[in-house]
Design an enzyme around this catalytic site. Structure first.
Site, PDB file in Angstrom:
ATOM      1  N   GLU A   1       6.212  11.898  36.701  1.00 45.86           N
ATOM      2  CA  GLU A   1       5.143  11.291  35.902  1.00 45.86           C
ATOM      3  C   GLU A   1       5.229  11.902  34.508  1.00 45.86           C
ATOM      4  OE1 GLU A   1       3.575   8.816  36.802  1.00 45.86           O
ATOM      5  OE2 GLU A   1       4.053   8.827  38.929  1.00 45.86           O
TER       6      GLU A   1
ATOM      7  N   CYS B   1      -1.652  11.880  29.090  1.00 42.18           N
ATOM      8  CA  CYS B   1      -0.379  11.157  29.075  1.00 42.18           C
ATOM      9  C   CYS B   1      -0.549   9.666  28.832  1.00 42.18           C
ATOM     10  CB  CYS B   1       0.376  11.395  30.383  1.00 42.18           C
ATOM     11  SG  CYS B   1      -0.492  10.810  31.851  1.00 42.18           S
TER      12      CYS B   1
END
Length: 256
Positions: A35, A69
């Site tokens: 990720e 993110c």
């Protein structure tokens, strides 16, 4: 730890470290979920609800001072509504964080000096449309929108991961989408428009991890939606049932 043999490695972090993790995992043929991140665009078309867009862009971008993110990394706004959108964003920042964000004890600081200095270079490379103040001793950067940037500007070369939002305008969406497509695939994409045909064009033409129509961040809060990247923004997905699946092996058995 990466020298040890594991059944599975799940890593959240930068693309650069993700490459290190994947390379080490390959030594043991260990499967990985990565990720990562990237430059996630937010597109505001001329038919968007600008007040709503401003509210949701400010929430999505400046949560944790942009240190998430899936924060919108850069803003692409139709030239017809550029000035009005910035006016709405400025009002929303003031409403949420106060007239003096630098004196707001609840606004998050930058995680460390190295990242503050990295972000300061972006502040110097453009013209502050909103905000622009910073304090190195306090590791504080106020919510800032930066103009006079293009695709080759330093702020457009890496994930920002901070409370700085570069702004570019467009009049034709097609060359804009071509620019996004030829760059590394983003972790998220956010589109503000009421035009269903335009929504379908963007969703079908651009590859990205996941995203929202007329919102930001919310796609990763639902346990019904797997969350993950594609290409340089990551591989594999999790959340909800998919979190169980990612750490499971389906052992297929036939008995006769």
């Amino acid at each position: 730890m990466l020298n040890e043999k594991f059944d599975y490695i799940f890593f959240t972090g930068s693309t650069g470290v993700g490459r290190i993790v994947m390379k080490a995992a390959a030594e043991h043929l260990t499967p990985v979920t990565l990720e990562l991140g990237g430059k996630s665009p937010v597109i505001v078309h001329k038919d968007a609800d600008l007040q709503l867009a401003a509210q949701r862009i400010v929430r999505g971008k400046f949560l944790n001072a942009g240190q998430t993110c899936v924060a919108p990394d850069y803003l692409l706004v139709h030239q017809d509504v550029h000035d009005k959108l910035l006016e709405e964003i400025g009002a929303e920042i003031q409403d949420k964080f106060g007239k003096n964000v630098m004196g707001n004890p609840d606004f998050p600081h930058i995680v460390n000096t190295r990242n503050f200095d990295r972000l300061s270079v972006f502040l110097e490379g453009g013209h502050a449309l909103i905000g622009g103040r910073s304090n190195r001793d306090q590791l504080l950067i106020e919510p800032t929108l930066v103009g006079n940037v293009d695709w080759d500007s330093p702020v457009m070369q890496e994930e920002i991961f901070g409370p700085i939002l570069p702004v570019m305008t467009y009049d034709d969406l097609n060359p804009l989408l071509a620019e996004i497509v030829r760059r590394p695939k983003p972790l998220a994409l956010y589109l503000f428009t009421q035009n269903a045909e335009l929504q379908n064009q963007v969703l079908n033409q651009v590859s990205f991890g996941g995203g929202c129509i007329n919102d930001t961040l919310s796609h990763m809060t639902s346990h019904y939606l797997p969350f993950g990247g594609v290409g340089e923004s990551g591989m594999g997905s999790y959340h909800g049932k998919q979190s169980f699946e990612v750490f499971s092996h389906h052992k297929s058995i036939l008995k006769r």
